[in-house]
Design a protein around this motif. Structure first.
Motif, short mmCIF file in Angstrom:
data_model
loop_
_atom_site.label_atom_id
_atom_site.label_comp_id
_atom_site.label_asym_id
_atom_site.label_seq_id
_atom_site.Cartn_x
_atom_site.Cartn_y
_atom_site.Cartn_z
N PRO A 1 0.84 -1.20 0.00
CA PRO A 1 0.00 0.00 0.00
C PRO A 1 0.87 1.24 0.00
O PRO A 1 2.04 1.20 0.41
N GLY A 2 0.32 2.35 -0.46
CA GLY A 2 1.05 3.61 -0.43
C GLY A 2 1.06 4.19 0.98
O GLY A 2 0.56 3.57 1.94
N ARG A 3 1.63 5.37 1.10
CA ARG A 3 1.64 6.04 2.40
C ARG A 3 1.11 7.46 2.22
O ARG A 3 1.17 8.02 1.11
N PRO A 4 0.59 8.05 3.27
CA PRO A 4 -0.02 9.37 3.13
C PRO A 4 0.96 10.41 2.60
O PRO A 4 2.13 10.45 3.00
N GLY A 5 0.48 11.23 1.67
CA GLY A 5 1.30 12.30 1.14
C GLY A 5 1.28 13.51 2.04
O GLY A 5 0.66 13.51 3.13
N GLU A 6 1.94 14.56 1.58
CA GLU A 6 2.03 15.78 2.41
C GLU A 6 0.71 16.52 2.46
O GLU A 6 0.43 17.21 3.43
N THR A 7 -0.09 16.42 1.41
CA THR A 7 -1.39 17.10 1.42
C THR A 7 -2.49 16.08 1.70
O THR A 7 -2.37 14.91 1.30
N PRO A 8 -3.56 16.49 2.36
CA PRO A 8 -4.65 15.56 2.69
C PRO A 8 -5.20 14.88 1.44
O PRO A 8 -5.41 15.51 0.40
N GLY A 9 -5.38 13.57 1.56
CA GLY A 9 -5.93 12.80 0.44
C GLY A 9 -4.92 12.33 -0.57
O GLY A 9 -5.23 11.52 -1.44
N GLU A 10 -3.70 12.85 -0.47
CA GLU A 10 -2.66 12.46 -1.42
C GLU A 10 -1.99 11.17 -0.94
O GLU A 10 -1.81 10.96 0.26
N VAL A 11 -1.64 10.30 -1.87
CA VAL A 11 -0.97 9.05 -1.53
C VAL A 11 0.38 8.99 -2.24
O VAL A 11 0.45 9.22 -3.45
N ASP A 12 1.41 8.72 -1.48
CA ASP A 12 2.76 8.62 -2.03
C ASP A 12 3.17 7.15 -2.18
O ASP A 12 2.57 6.26 -1.56
N PRO A 13 4.20 6.88 -2.98
CA PRO A 13 4.71 5.50 -3.07
C PRO A 13 5.14 4.97 -1.71
O PRO A 13 5.38 5.75 -0.77
#
Length: 520
Positions: A131-143
């Motif tokens: 699974p991805g991990r939370p990005g810096e902005t809400p709702g964003e998903v990072d590798p």
């Protein structure tokens, strides 16, 4: 120590797609190689290494394998392969094949099954999905982590259900999960499949990268190739090669394995060469070294030091399908025209005088340069594509070989057929036909050097001894053979000995600049 044929072998790398086209589709094939075996025998090499010819969409030149047990139709059939093995052996040539165990094609049946299966399924466990991990902005998903692809961009691609899969190279090359016993068993079966067909060994692609750190931790700025880092040279990789070595040892005829191992130090390299692991690993530093006597000496000393504790033989290479051709690397802006040819001949004498085995890349015996001016629309390397044209990629060293004639396709394909990569208009003088009977040609020089090495081989110890030399030169001896290489511009005085082979005429006992000599 028992000398196997591989300890001193000269192996010729055949980039299958660019060697010889027998059926007129513009791409090299197995029957094309078969038709040119007399040329390779007469050149004086001991073995061939074939780059991948397996079923593949060719997203990365065949290093994206869709079926490890079949030949891609554009290259021929299994029957063609069997005939090639038989003919190579009849010509006194051994044959090793590339195996690509780090990743498959995204068209491989297993990966298609993985995409069609849910997260956590056995089908997905053959690859590395997370699974991805939370990005810096809400709702964003990072590798899942910060690992980069070797071809540019992140090493992760997201699939429609939200999970990500790892690919250290192109997105079309998903990495296998080597912690899965099913993956290990599959590749052991693949090895046996080709050994049963008579291959003499394997060149292992990305040999240090199979097992990743289970935590998949971030690099945080560390180099990708750090030994025992998250990506490369994990301790677990060695148990895989111990098992592979046992399989190779079950077969007669000195079957072997050589690893493509990039490491950050000689100590790590030596681990792969323990007596129950790989027979050889590529030592790439000579391929990376500038035209410099101190650089050459440093590289040679480090390589010999790396293998000394293992009892294995060093393995030398100047060019390959992944690097700028050394003839072009040896150019000097503003230098004397043709200097690069003189340097390439001198480098060959140094390479062939060193203890161990030497790997040649197709076309270097013809003095082929890197093709730097390929049209953008002809380039196919994923490095070119993923960098948005910012990096030229490796197509320039993969241009098809010129065999004969005065214009494209230069005998590579039947007349009127355009090769898969264009061959430069000025290569008429570089064809094998044009050079065959020209005593001063690069091809003639390679033939002489390889024949001389073969004549001397039984007299040469496996160690070398350095001789005092000017700062611009490298002098060493192996038993009765002395090799002298002058990397400078001015002549240097040769050490004592009777000249056996020189790259250019001597001035009495003076060795010209950018020249080399073998002395007895």
């Amino acid at each position: 120590m028992t000398r196997t044929p591989w300890r001193t072998a000269v192996v010729y790398e055949v980039y299958v797609r660019s060697f010889a086209d027998s059926d007129g589709n513009g791409e090299g094939d197995l029957q094309g190689i078969r038709s040119r075996l007399p040329y390779l025998r007469d050149l004086g090499v001991d073995a061939l290494w074939l780059t991948p010819f397996y079923t593949s969409p060719l997203a990365d030149g065949g290093y994206d394998v869709a079926d490890y047990r079949d030949v891609d139709p554009r290259f021929g059939t299994l029957a063609d392969f069997d005939a090639l093995v038989a003919d190579a052996h009849a010509h006194g040539l051994r044959l090793i094949v590339d195996i690509v165990p780090n990743h498959s094609s995204d068209r491989h049946r297993w990966f298609q099954d993985a995409l069609a299966s849910p997260p956590g399924s056995p089908e997905r466990d053959r690859y590395i999905f997370r699974p991805g991990r939370p990005g810096e902005t809400p709702g964003e998903v990072d590798p899942p982590n910060d690992w980069p692809s070797a071809f540019g961009g992140p090493a992760w691609t997201r699939v429609p259900d939200g999970e990500w899969y790892l690919h250290l190279y192109a997105a079309e090359q998903p990495d296998f999960n080597w912690r899965n016993p099913e993956v290990r068993a599959e590749f052991e079966d693949i090895l046996r499949f080709w050994l049963d067909r008579g291959v003499d060994g394997f060149r292992i692609d990305v040999a240090a990268g199979l097992v990743k750190d289970a935590s998949l931790g971030d690099l945080n700025g560390r180099g990708r190739r750090v030994a025992n880092g998250p990506i490369y040279s994990r301790p677990e990789v060695h148990e895989i090669y111990r098992r592979w070595r046992r399989i190779l040892d079950e077969y007669d005829g000195d079957r072997m394995a050589i690893g493509e191992v990039w490491t950050d130090g000689p100590e790590d390299l030596a681990l792969y060469l323990r007596p129950d692991e790989l027979h050889q690993v590529f030592q790439f530093d000579l391929q990376l070294a500038p035209w410099s006597a101190p650089a050459f000496r440093d590289v040679i000393e480090a390589a010999l030091k790396a293998v000394a504790p293992t009892g294995a033989a060093p393995t030398w290479v100047l060019s390959s399908h992944d690097s700028v051709r050394h003839l072009t690397r040896y150019e000097r802006p503003g230098g004397v025209p043709g200097m690069e040819y003189a340097r390439a001949k001198a480098a060959l004498l140094m390479l062939l005088a060193l203890p161990g085995s030497a790997y040649l890349y197709q076309g270097e015996e013809l003095g082929l340069p890197e093709v730097r001016d390929l049209p953008d629309d002809a380039r196919q390397d994923p490095i070119w594509k993923r960098s948005g044209g910012g990096q030229p990629g490796r197509d320039g060293c993969r241009v098809p070989l010129p065999w004969s004639g005065t214009s494209e396709p230069y005998g590579f394909s039947p007349d009127g057929v355009r090769p898969w990569l264009p061959i430069p208009a000025g290569w008429a003088s570089l064809t094998a036909e044009a050079q065959a009977d020209e005593p001063s040609s690069m091809l003639a020089f390679y033939r002489r050097a390889l024949a001389q090495r073969r004549d001397l081989l039984d007299e040469l110890p496996e160690e070398l001894e350095w001789l005092d030399s000017p700062e611009t030169a490298v002098f060493f001896t192996r038993g009765p053979l002395t090799c002298a290489v002058n990397c400078g511009e001015n002549p240097v005085r040769l050490p004592p000995g009777r000249p056996l082979l020189t790259t250019m005429p001597m001035y009495g006992d003076l060795l010209p600049g950018n020249a080399a000599a073998w002395l007895h």
